[in-house]
Design a protein around this motif. Structure first.
Motif, mmCIF file in Angstrom:
data_model
loop_
_atom_site.group_PDB
_atom_site.id
_atom_site.type_symbol
_atom_site.label_atom_id
_atom_site.label_comp_id
_atom_site.label_asym_id
_atom_site.label_seq_id
_atom_site.Cartn_x
_atom_site.Cartn_y
_atom_site.Cartn_z
ATOM 1 N N LEU A 193 3.986 7.388 2.023
ATOM 2 C CA LEU A 193 3.953 6.435 3.120
ATOM 3 C C LEU A 193 3.729 5.080 2.465
ATOM 4 C CD1 LEU A 193 3.820 5.585 6.095
ATOM 5 C CD2 LEU A 193 1.355 5.991 5.971
ATOM 6 N N ALA A 246 10.978 -0.840 4.913
ATOM 7 C CA ALA A 246 9.923 -1.326 5.814
ATOM 8 C C ALA A 246 10.100 -2.816 6.097
ATOM 9 C CB ALA A 246 8.548 -1.053 5.209
ATOM 10 N N THR A 301 3.280 1.035 3.102
ATOM 11 C CA THR A 301 2.955 0.021 4.101
ATOM 12 C C THR A 301 3.042 -1.344 3.436
ATOM 13 O OG1 THR A 301 1.440 1.591 5.127
ATOM 14 C CG2 THR A 301 1.240 -0.711 5.785
ATOM 15 N N THR A 335 2.772 -8.315 5.870
ATOM 16 C CA THR A 335 3.672 -9.163 6.651
ATOM 17 C C THR A 335 4.463 -10.041 5.685
ATOM 18 O OG1 THR A 335 2.079 -9.207 8.443
ATOM 19 C CG2 THR A 335 3.783 -10.903 8.461
ATOM 20 N N GLN A 379 0.832 -1.202 0.000
ATOM 21 C CA GLN A 379 0.000 0.000 0.000
ATOM 22 C C GLN A 379 0.868 1.254 0.000
ATOM 23 O OE1 GLN A 379 -3.386 -0.193 -0.213
ATOM 24 N NE2 GLN A 379 -3.069 -2.398 -0.346
ATOM 25 N N THR A 380 0.491 2.231 -0.798
ATOM 26 C CA THR A 380 1.194 3.511 -0.807
ATOM 27 C C THR A 380 0.183 4.634 -0.627
ATOM 28 O OG1 THR A 380 1.053 3.688 -3.212
ATOM 29 C CG2 THR A 380 3.051 2.697 -2.324
ATOM 30 N N HIS A 381 0.618 5.656 0.066
ATOM 31 C CA HIS A 381 -0.210 6.848 0.246
ATOM 32 C C HIS A 381 0.664 8.057 -0.047
ATOM 33 C CE1 HIS A 381 -3.174 9.606 1.847
ATOM 34 N NE2 HIS A 381 -2.197 10.187 2.526
#
Length: 77
Positions: A40, A72, A42, A45, A30-32
């Motif tokens: 950002l 990350a 994410t 796992t 995920q990118t924001h």
């Protein structure tokens, strides 16, 4: 061995197709993007082995997202 395919948004369709062919799990990274153009990222796992799928046409922005994803995963161990 636990193997999965992870893909950034721009490569999600190709990554998902690859995972289906390999019969292994798929997850999106995920990118924001904030109004000031910061990212950002994410990551899901991680599996023991992660195949990262990303198209690198127009690579500048995508490489930055990929570098953030790698950092990350490093922090997750």
């Amino acid at each position: 061995m636990s193997v999965a395919v992870h893909a950034l948004e721009a490569g999600a369709a190709g990554g998902e197709a690859m995972a289906q062919r390999l019969k292994i799990p798929f997850a999106r990274i995920q990118t924001h993007r904030f109004p000031d153009d910061e990212f950002l990222v994410t990551v899901p796992t991680p599996a023991k082995t992660v195949i990262v799928y990303q198209s690198l046409d127009r690579p500048n922005e995508k490489l930055v997202e990929l570098a953030f994803a790698v950092e990350a995963w490093r922090r997750l161990g």
